[in-house]
Design a protein around this motif. Structure first.
Motif, PDB file in Angstrom:
ATOM      1  N   GLY A  81      46.990  47.199  35.433  1.00  0.00           N
ATOM      2  CA  GLY A  81      46.437  48.375  36.112  1.00  0.00           C
ATOM      3  C   GLY A  81      45.230  48.072  36.982  1.00  0.00           C
ATOM      4  N   ASN A  82      44.933  46.783  37.189  1.00  0.00           N
ATOM      5  CA  ASN A  82      43.826  46.402  38.085  1.00  0.00           C
ATOM      6  C   ASN A  82      44.311  46.396  39.529  1.00  0.00           C
ATOM      7  OD1 ASN A  82      42.133  45.612  35.809  1.00  0.00           O
ATOM      8  ND2 ASN A  82      43.442  43.789  35.657  1.00  0.00           N
ATOM      9  N   VAL A  83      43.431  46.742  40.461  1.00  0.00           N
ATOM     10  CA  VAL A  83      43.771  46.606  41.880  1.00  0.00           C
ATOM     11  C   VAL A  83      43.262  45.238  42.352  1.00  0.00           C
ATOM     12  CG1 VAL A  83      43.482  47.538  44.207  1.00  0.00           C
ATOM     13  CG2 VAL A  83      43.518  49.095  42.242  1.00  0.00           C
ATOM     14  N   VAL A  84      44.170  44.432  42.893  1.00  0.00           N
ATOM     15  CA  VAL A  84      43.816  43.089  43.367  1.00  0.00           C
ATOM     16  C   VAL A  84      43.993  43.066  44.885  1.00  0.00           C
ATOM     17  CG1 VAL A  84      44.305  40.618  43.168  1.00  0.00           C
ATOM     18  CG2 VAL A  84      44.686  42.132  41.197  1.00  0.00           C
ATOM     19  N   ILE A  85      42.953  42.659  45.608  1.00  0.00           N
ATOM     20  CA  ILE A  85      42.973  42.715  47.075  1.00  0.00           C
ATOM     21  C   ILE A  85      42.725  41.317  47.652  1.00  0.00           C
ATOM     22  CG2 ILE A  85      41.976  43.846  49.112  1.00  0.00           C
ATOM     23  CD1 ILE A  85      40.936  46.045  47.213  1.00  0.00           C
ATOM     24  N   ARG A  86      43.625  40.912  48.543  1.00  0.00           N
ATOM     25  CA  ARG A  86      43.543  39.571  49.149  1.00  0.00           C
ATOM     26  C   ARG A  86      43.659  39.662  50.652  1.00  0.00           C
ATOM     27  NH1 ARG A  86      45.140  35.356  45.558  1.00  0.00           N
ATOM     28  NH2 ARG A  86      45.765  36.190  43.545  1.00  0.00           N
ATOM     29  N   ARG A  87      43.280  38.595  51.316  1.00  0.00           N
ATOM     30  CA  ARG A  87      43.518  38.562  52.755  1.00  0.00           C
ATOM     31  C   ARG A  87      44.998  38.250  53.002  1.00  0.00           C
ATOM     32  NH1 ARG A  87      39.250  34.140  54.454  1.00  0.00           N
ATOM     33  NH2 ARG A  87      40.348  34.112  56.414  1.00  0.00           N
ATOM     34  N   ARG A  88      45.502  38.649  54.163  1.00  0.00           N
ATOM     35  CA  ARG A  88      46.935  38.471  54.454  1.00  0.00           C
ATOM     36  C   ARG A  88      47.312  37.005  54.608  1.00  0.00           C
ATOM     37  NH1 ARG A  88      49.715  42.796  54.817  1.00  0.00           N
ATOM     38  NH2 ARG A  88      48.583  44.742  55.076  1.00  0.00           N
ATOM     39  N   ASP A  89      46.377  36.215  55.151  1.00  0.00           N
ATOM     40  CA  ASP A  89      46.713  34.817  55.441  1.00  0.00           C
ATOM     41  C   ASP A  89      46.203  33.878  54.352  1.00  0.00           C
ATOM     42  OD1 ASP A  89      44.059  35.219  55.838  1.00  0.00           O
ATOM     43  OD2 ASP A  89      43.938  34.236  57.797  1.00  0.00           O
ATOM     44  N   ALA A  90      46.122  34.392  53.100  1.00  0.00           N
ATOM     45  CA  ALA A  90      45.598  33.574  52.005  1.00  0.00           C
ATOM     46  C   ALA A  90      46.464  32.338  51.821  1.00  0.00           C
ATOM     47  CB  ALA A  90      45.585  34.388  50.721  1.00  0.00           C
ATOM     48  N   GLU A  91      45.771  31.220  51.543  1.00  0.00           N
ATOM     49  CA  GLU A  91      46.498  29.961  51.372  1.00  0.00           C
ATOM     50  C   GLU A  91      47.018  29.895  49.931  1.00  0.00           C
ATOM     51  OE1 GLU A  91      44.994  25.506  51.371  1.00  0.00           O
ATOM     52  OE2 GLU A  91      44.276  26.637  53.115  1.00  0.00           O
ATOM     53  N   PRO A  92      48.330  29.779  49.735  1.00  0.00           N
ATOM     54  CA  PRO A  92      48.846  29.790  48.364  1.00  0.00           C
ATOM     55  C   PRO A  92      48.293  28.618  47.556  1.00  0.00           C
ATOM     56  CG  PRO A  92      50.648  29.738  49.998  1.00  0.00           C
ATOM     57  CD  PRO A  92      49.369  29.586  50.748  1.00  0.00           C
ATOM     58  N   GLY A  93      47.954  28.901  46.305  1.00  0.00           N
ATOM     59  CA  GLY A  93      47.501  27.829  45.404  1.00  0.00           C
ATOM     60  C   GLY A  93      46.011  27.546  45.451  1.00  0.00           C
ATOM     61  N   MET A  94      45.302  28.110  46.428  1.00  0.00           N
ATOM     62  CA  MET A  94      43.854  27.853  46.491  1.00  0.00           C
ATOM     63  C   MET A  94      43.159  28.665  45.385  1.00  0.00           C
ATOM     64  SD  MET A  94      41.223  28.564  49.623  1.00  0.00           S
ATOM     65  CE  MET A  94      41.639  27.147  50.606  1.00  0.00           C
ATOM     66  N   PRO A  95      42.252  28.060  44.611  1.00  0.00           N
ATOM     67  CA  PRO A  95      41.546  28.843  43.581  1.00  0.00           C
ATOM     68  C   PRO A  95      40.767  29.994  44.225  1.00  0.00           C
ATOM     69  CG  PRO A  95      41.019  26.503  43.377  1.00  0.00           C
ATOM     70  CD  PRO A  95      41.815  26.663  44.648  1.00  0.00           C
ATOM     71  N   ALA A  96      40.590  31.053  43.454  1.00  0.00           N
ATOM     72  CA  ALA A  96      39.964  32.265  44.003  1.00  0.00           C
ATOM     73  C   ALA A  96      38.459  32.268  43.770  1.00  0.00           C
ATOM     74  CB  ALA A  96      40.566  33.491  43.336  1.00  0.00           C
ATOM     75  N   LEU A  97      37.764  32.910  44.697  1.00  0.00           N
ATOM     76  CA  LEU A  97      36.414  33.383  44.410  1.00  0.00           C
ATOM     77  C   LEU A  97      36.617  34.865  44.127  1.00  0.00           C
ATOM     78  CD1 LEU A  97      33.357  33.251  44.286  1.00  0.00           C
ATOM     79  CD2 LEU A  97      33.365  34.088  46.615  1.00  0.00           C
ATOM     80  N   LEU A  98      36.675  35.215  42.847  1.00  0.00           N
ATOM     81  CA  LEU A  98      36.972  36.600  42.477  1.00  0.00           C
ATOM     82  C   LEU A  98      35.670  37.397  42.456  1.00  0.00           C
ATOM     83  CD1 LEU A  98      39.467  38.266  41.579  1.00  0.00           C
ATOM     84  CD2 LEU A  98      38.851  37.755  39.213  1.00  0.00           C
ATOM     85  N   MET A  99      35.733  38.611  43.023  1.00  0.00           N
ATOM     86  CA  MET A  99      34.547  39.480  43.050  1.00  0.00           C
ATOM     87  C   MET A  99      35.004  40.889  42.702  1.00  0.00           C
ATOM     88  SD  MET A  99      33.029  38.375  46.744  1.00  0.00           S
ATOM     89  CE  MET A  99      34.637  38.433  47.498  1.00  0.00           C
ATOM     90  N   GLY A 100      34.238  41.610  41.892  1.00  0.00           N
ATOM     91  CA  GLY A 100      34.641  42.989  41.616  1.00  0.00           C
ATOM     92  C   GLY A 100      33.857  43.607  40.492  1.00  0.00           C
ATOM     93  N   SER A 101      34.418  44.702  39.992  1.00  0.00           N
ATOM     94  CA  SER A 101      33.836  45.463  38.889  1.00  0.00           C
ATOM     95  C   SER A 101      34.878  46.528  38.538  1.00  0.00           C
ATOM     96  CB  SER A 101      32.490  46.060  39.311  1.00  0.00           C
ATOM     97  OG  SER A 101      31.760  46.507  38.184  1.00  0.00           O
ATOM     98  N   HIS A 102      34.460  47.682  38.054  1.00  0.00           N
ATOM     99  CA  HIS A 102      35.429  48.692  37.588  1.00  0.00           C
ATOM    100  C   HIS A 102      35.264  50.009  38.336  1.00  0.00           C
ATOM    101  CE1 HIS A 102      32.205  50.777  35.264  1.00  0.00           C
ATOM    102  NE2 HIS A 102      31.680  49.565  35.290  1.00  0.00           N
TER     103      HIS A 102
END
Ligand code: GLV
Ligand code: MN
Ligand code: MN
Length: 438
Positions: A81-102
């Motif tokens: 139930g989390n909303v996950v938002i990425r850029r369209r041209d994300a490079e597959p397999g690259m580790p994420a810099l995850l940022m967020g809260s609730h």
């Protein structure tokens, strides 16, 4: 209590080399998002009730996803139930810099707790996605669900999903018996595939969370940016007291087993755990008295509360002290007292490297910082099970939170997001080098 005035943020000083080559958040866009999200679940009498897995939180998800689409980003709801938002041209397999809260709130909460960190993360992702710079981590924004657990008693449900610590065999239900499965499905999640919400170890290069402080220390010190050192541990408990109901007019005082009188002493004893130094804070926040009639001696009372501390050992000692207090009150009032621990989250330090990156980001922006622990819980402490974490705090007016009056100077919200942006960019750049996180 006299409250010091809110200090204006230190003006941004352009360092040699030209600060303006570095990106900044769009403050107006961020503040508009905060204002619009605050309309969802707004109460006519002030404050916001947007509990997780209710139609209000569903609308918040829809709003956030629409905002992401308008910024040309890709948004999806994961199995938890989390909303996950990425850029369209994300490079597959690259580790994420995850940022967020609730995005969920407490009952009659404020507009910034959680929401600020989510919208600041989206703003930072939007700015980074518009740039053409090669990065070593993929910036990703996330809105975790059910951090507050106002209805479904599983705090950090969304971040636990990401950390892979949700048990798919449990029958998750709300305090009033509503099954989570259909409401999670309505939100776009899937309880039977909850394990798929988990991120593999190594797939999150770092996690950064911006949040309001929710306490008074930054404002009192006149410092615009807090660097979180440790996030508090928390034990929640249920205290059930069984006495004997009987006529309030005819039962002599010496023949009573009044569960509410015993409960009143239990409330004071819980407060005393903190006052006497056993733990940092201790609170009873819920009371149910039965049969709840003016002319009947209360026969059963349920108290629910929590104790918090920055040390796990002290939490354990305070739990033991609570059990002793319960025994003592049972004997003194001839009632039966049972204490049950309903949850425990360990205190968690933030990661050294990320603290320093946040400090440096603020310094480059000409902002003073203060290191401080967090007395509130945050999704970051759950993500810490699988990734390095860092947190940026901005001041809270009069230190108030979990209440309609929760507020922060808009300029401080914007500068806090700028610190998040600069820290995020620095981490994404550093990650192009091998061994960057040491
Ligand atoms: C989270 O909001 C907490 O209760 O600390
Ligand atoms: Mn909260
Ligand atoms: Mn929060």
């Amino acid at each position: 209590m006299t409250v010091p005035p809110v200090t204006a943020p230190v003006p941004i000083a352009a360092p040699p080399g030209g600060l303006d080559q570095e990106p900044h958040v769009d403050g107006a866009r961020l503040l508009l998002g905060i204002a619009e999200l605050a309309e969802i679940g707004a109460l006519p009498t002030g404050g916001i009730t947007r509990l997780a897995f209710t139609p209000e939180e569903d609308r918040a998800r829809a709003y956030l996803m629409e905002r992401a689409r308008r910024a040309d980003l890709r948004a999806r709801v994961d199995e938890a139930g989390n909303v996950v938002i990425r850029r369209r041209d994300a490079e597959p397999g690259m580790p994420a810099l995850l940022m967020g809260s609730h995005m969920d709130t407490v009952v009659k909460g404020g507009r910034l707790d959680g929401a600020y960190g989510v919208l600041a993360a989206l703003e930072v992702l939007t700015v980074l996605a518009e740039r053409d710079e090669p990065l070593g981590l993929e910036p990703v924004a996330i809105a975790f669900t059910n951090e507050e657990a106002g209805l479904f008693p599983y705090p950090f449900f969304g971040s636990r999903g990401v950390a892979g610590t949700l048990d798919p065999s449990l029958r998750y239900s709300s305090r009033d018996g509503t099954n989570l499965r259909p409401v999670l499905a309505r939100a776009g999640g899937d309880l039977s595939r909850i394990r798929d919400a988990a991120w593999a170890r190594g797939s999150i290069g770092a996690y950064l969370e911006a949040h309001i402080e929710q306490g008074p220390y930054l404002e009192r010190a006149g410092i615009p940016v807090g660097v979180v050192t440790t996030i508090t541990g928390r034990v929640t408990f249920d205290l059930r007291i069984q006495g004997r109901s009987s006529h309030a007019g005819t039962t002599p005082m010496d023949d009573r087993a009044d569960a509410l009188v015993a409960a009143s002493h239990a409330v004071l004893a819980v407060e005393d755990l903190a006052r006497s130094g056993e733990c940092a804070v201790a609170t009873v926040g819920q009371v149910e008295s039965h049969p709840d009639q003016i002319n009947v001696i209360p026969g059963n009372v349920r108290l629910a509360g929590e104790i918090r501390d920055l040390s796990g050992d002290r939490l354990t000692a305070a739990q033991a002290a609570l059990a002793r207090v319960a025994d003592e009150i049972g004997g003194r009032y001839r009632v039966r007292v049972r204490v049950r621990t309903t949850g425990r989250v360990e205190p968690v330090p933030t990661t050294d490297v990320l603290r320093q990156v946040v400090r440096d980001a603020a310094r480059e922006l000409g902002l003073a910082t203060m290191d401080l622990p967090s007395g509130a819980g945050h999704d970051a402490q759950v993500v810490a099970e699988i990734a390095p974490i860092g947190m940026v705090f901005v001041p809270s007016r009069a230190g108030i939170s979990h209440a309609p009056e929760e507020d922060t100077d808009p300029e401080q919200l914007v500068t806090g997001a700028d610190v998040l942006l600069r820290a995020a960019l620095e981490l994404c750049r550093r990650a192009r080098e091998p061994g960057w996180s040491r």
